[in-house]
Design an enzyme around this catalytic site. Sequence first.
Site, PDB file in Angstrom:
ATOM      1  N   ASP A 151       4.646 -15.942   1.916  1.00  0.00           N
ATOM      2  CA  ASP A 151       3.472 -15.167   1.539  1.00  0.00           C
ATOM      3  C   ASP A 151       2.340 -16.152   1.252  1.00  0.00           C
ATOM      4  O   ASP A 151       2.507 -17.104   0.487  1.00  0.00           O
ATOM      5  CB  ASP A 151       3.783 -14.335   0.288  1.00  0.00           C
ATOM      6  CG  ASP A 151       3.113 -12.976   0.311  1.00  0.00           C
ATOM      7  OD1 ASP A 151       1.900 -12.927   0.589  1.00  0.00           O
ATOM      8  OD2 ASP A 151       3.789 -11.972   0.031  1.00  0.00           O
ATOM      9  N   GLU A 208      -2.503  -8.887   5.918  1.00  0.00           N
ATOM     10  CA  GLU A 208      -2.591  -7.626   5.180  1.00  0.00           C
ATOM     11  C   GLU A 208      -4.045  -7.172   5.240  1.00  0.00           C
ATOM     12  O   GLU A 208      -4.917  -7.788   4.638  1.00  0.00           O
ATOM     13  CB  GLU A 208      -2.158  -7.824   3.726  1.00  0.00           C
ATOM     14  CG  GLU A 208      -2.151  -6.508   2.945  1.00  0.00           C
ATOM     15  CD  GLU A 208      -2.147  -6.666   1.431  1.00  0.00           C
ATOM     16  OE1 GLU A 208      -1.786  -5.715   0.734  1.00  0.00           O
ATOM     17  OE2 GLU A 208      -2.542  -7.747   0.934  1.00  0.00           O
ATOM     18  N   HIS A 215       6.222  -3.835  -1.356  1.00  0.00           N
ATOM     19  CA  HIS A 215       6.295  -3.955  -2.816  1.00  0.00           C
ATOM     20  C   HIS A 215       5.116  -3.279  -3.518  1.00  0.00           C
ATOM     21  O   HIS A 215       5.065  -3.264  -4.740  1.00  0.00           O
ATOM     22  CB  HIS A 215       6.343  -5.431  -3.190  1.00  0.00           C
ATOM     23  CG  HIS A 215       5.082  -6.143  -2.781  1.00  0.00           C
ATOM     24  ND1 HIS A 215       4.726  -6.330  -1.460  1.00  0.00           N
ATOM     25  CD2 HIS A 215       4.081  -6.674  -3.510  1.00  0.00           C
ATOM     26  CE1 HIS A 215       3.567  -6.939  -1.412  1.00  0.00           C
ATOM     27  NE2 HIS A 215       3.142  -7.178  -2.645  1.00  0.00           N
ATOM     28  N   ASP A 216       4.140  -2.788  -2.763  1.00  0.00           N
ATOM     29  CA  ASP A 216       2.978  -2.112  -3.354  1.00  0.00           C
ATOM     30  C   ASP A 216       3.060  -0.590  -3.183  1.00  0.00           C
ATOM     31  O   ASP A 216       2.187   0.117  -3.692  1.00  0.00           O
ATOM     32  CB  ASP A 216       1.681  -2.573  -2.661  1.00  0.00           C
ATOM     33  CG  ASP A 216       1.385  -4.048  -2.897  1.00  0.00           C
ATOM     34  OD1 ASP A 216       1.734  -4.564  -3.976  1.00  0.00           O
ATOM     35  OD2 ASP A 216       0.805  -4.680  -1.989  1.00  0.00           O
ATOM     36  N   ASP A 236      -1.854 -12.428   2.448  1.00  0.00           N
ATOM     37  CA  ASP A 236      -2.263 -11.483   1.411  1.00  0.00           C
ATOM     38  C   ASP A 236      -3.760 -11.161   1.503  1.00  0.00           C
ATOM     39  O   ASP A 236      -4.582 -12.081   1.586  1.00  0.00           O
ATOM     40  CB  ASP A 236      -1.963 -12.140   0.059  1.00  0.00           C
ATOM     41  CG  ASP A 236      -2.022 -11.174  -1.101  1.00  0.00           C
ATOM     42  OD1 ASP A 236      -1.163 -10.285  -1.171  1.00  0.00           O
ATOM     43  OD2 ASP A 236      -2.923 -11.327  -1.955  1.00  0.00           O
TER      44      ASP A 236
HETATM   45  C1  GLC Z   1      -1.819  -7.722  -2.093  1.00  0.00           C
HETATM   46  C2  GLC Z   1      -0.406  -7.754  -2.587  1.00  0.00           C
HETATM   47  C3  GLC Z   1      -0.363  -7.170  -3.957  1.00  0.00           C
HETATM   48  C4  GLC Z   1      -1.238  -8.023  -4.847  1.00  0.00           C
HETATM   49  C5  GLC Z   1      -2.651  -8.162  -4.292  1.00  0.00           C
HETATM   50  C6  GLC Z   1      -3.383  -9.287  -4.958  1.00  0.00           C
HETATM   51  O1  GLC Z   1      -2.281  -6.424  -1.933  1.00  0.00           O
HETATM   52  O2  GLC Z   1       0.445  -7.111  -1.687  1.00  0.00           O
HETATM   53  O3  GLC Z   1       0.934  -7.091  -4.471  1.00  0.00           O
HETATM   54  O4  GLC Z   1      -1.305  -7.466  -6.131  1.00  0.00           O
HETATM   55  O5  GLC Z   1      -2.651  -8.446  -2.927  1.00  0.00           O
HETATM   56  O6  GLC Z   1      -2.841 -10.513  -4.587  1.00  0.00           O
END
Ligand code: GLC
Length: 549
Positions: free
Chosen positions: A109, A252, A326-327, A210
Amino acid sequence: MKQQETFSQDEQSGKWWQQAVVYQIYPRSFQDSDGDGIGDLQGIISRLDYLKKLGITAIWLSPVYKSPNDDNGYDISDYQGIMDEFGTMADMDELIEKAAAADIRLIMDLVVNHTSDEHRWFIEAASSPDNPYRDYYIWRDPVEGEEPNGLRSIFSGSAWGLDESSGQYYLHLFSKKQPDLNWENQQVRKEIYDMMNFWLGKGIGGFRMDVIDLIGKQPDLELTANGPKLHDYLQEMNQASFGSYDVMTVGETWGATPEIAKLYSNPARHELSMVFQFEHVTLDQQEGKEKWDLQPLSIRQLKEVLSKWQTSLGNQGWNSLFWNNHDLPRIISRWGNDQQYREKSGKLFAILLHMMKGTPYVYQGEEIGMTNRPVKAIEEVEDIESINMYHERLAAGFPIEEIMTSINTKGRDNARTPMQWDDSETGGFTTGTPWLPVNDNYHEVNVKQALADPNSIFYTYQQLIQLRKENPLIVWGEYELLDTADTIFAYYRKYHGEKWLVVANMSEESQTLELKDKVKDQIISNNDSLTVEAGNVLLQAYDAFVVRV
Ligand code: GLC
């Protein structure tokens, strides 16, 4: 050597990651090996055999770097050190090596939109406006004694944090402890690429990036996603780091449309392998509002959106496929039925997604049908996003019941409860006290039980992954949506004269599907008593099947 300009659409010249199935591990909740109640790297190593049995070919590992855990590792204080609770760099090297021996690549990540406020760079930066690191972050003077503008944090409240010693504000699009890096600063970019090369040198399989769509932000214009220099930065990054390795990268990108996805993933542009698009997972929130503002899912819309993504990238981009991470809340609880039809709807979602075109991702526990864990009070919540929203909405006058319903429906802890391995206390996750309680249903829902039952969701996932390995049609075939009743999701996949039909009854009602094709053979289904033949097929609640026609 001239690089290929578009994706090849067949198995001869495809990339490994177009044929991969990725398993996401949230290390904190996967497997504890030392009894501190927190999952760790040795825990993951001890479960590689299980992952091998499932058949996945890559792991996306959520952050394992040093972090004060304001946002569970997404606030990094040292990119080249391992979080103490998770182990050491030696454990990390062992994991990479043992995963490679099992033919599993490790995707790290990459969290570079922001760091932790405890990162050395930020500590330096905050120490004085003249510090050479000051410009690694984004600082602005107050405007009329207040925040520079109205930019809001994704974790509630203003995105501007006051630095009392200098009187200036710094930007944090997430928590106050996650200051945004200044990507306009060339030195910042260089440090990041060096760090990426450090990890690439260890033989990792790539990066999941991310909130990468935020790095080109223009805070003064209150513009965050898809800023003007975003793609320049990614091209530069590609060239300065992973471009010369055979790795995969997935961004992402919450705000991606198919047109934007092509900018990232068209091979001719030398940016990323693919992106996560989130259009389908925003369908159960009210338009123009926040994820907490719930509305029922329209299955018709779900079909439209997923089909659009299946067909619109063509050979100028590549899809990623997922229901969970995980979100996000657990898919069975979200759009299926986590009581009476837990197994049935779990298998339906598996079949529907794994027959599509793109690289599928399985989030830990999805393969055994894990579900949301309801909470009664905010004291039971760990996730910073939910907690901040709770206080903000309470102050704004929202009824507490409504806030708790939002948290139970969408809160991120739902996905983060410990992995359920067996029916011993704590579900076999730890010998200590788990950092977040295990879902009460671990007595029935666990890996041991799933492996012992040939009809479990686990074996549906295993079979789907195996089918993908053996049938180029699943990886490369064309997609075509069938025109059916709203709550039946049906599509064809076609490749070199071969044609498969995928059908899912996304409702609890039985309904009839008129099948015009002659059925050659049945590939997979979640209902053993279902025989599919041309004519009227009677579908029971959550029936799903794949046939060759
Ligand atoms: C992304 C991650 C999330 C995190 C955010 C800030 O959306 O998937 O879990 O809180 O970024 O890093």
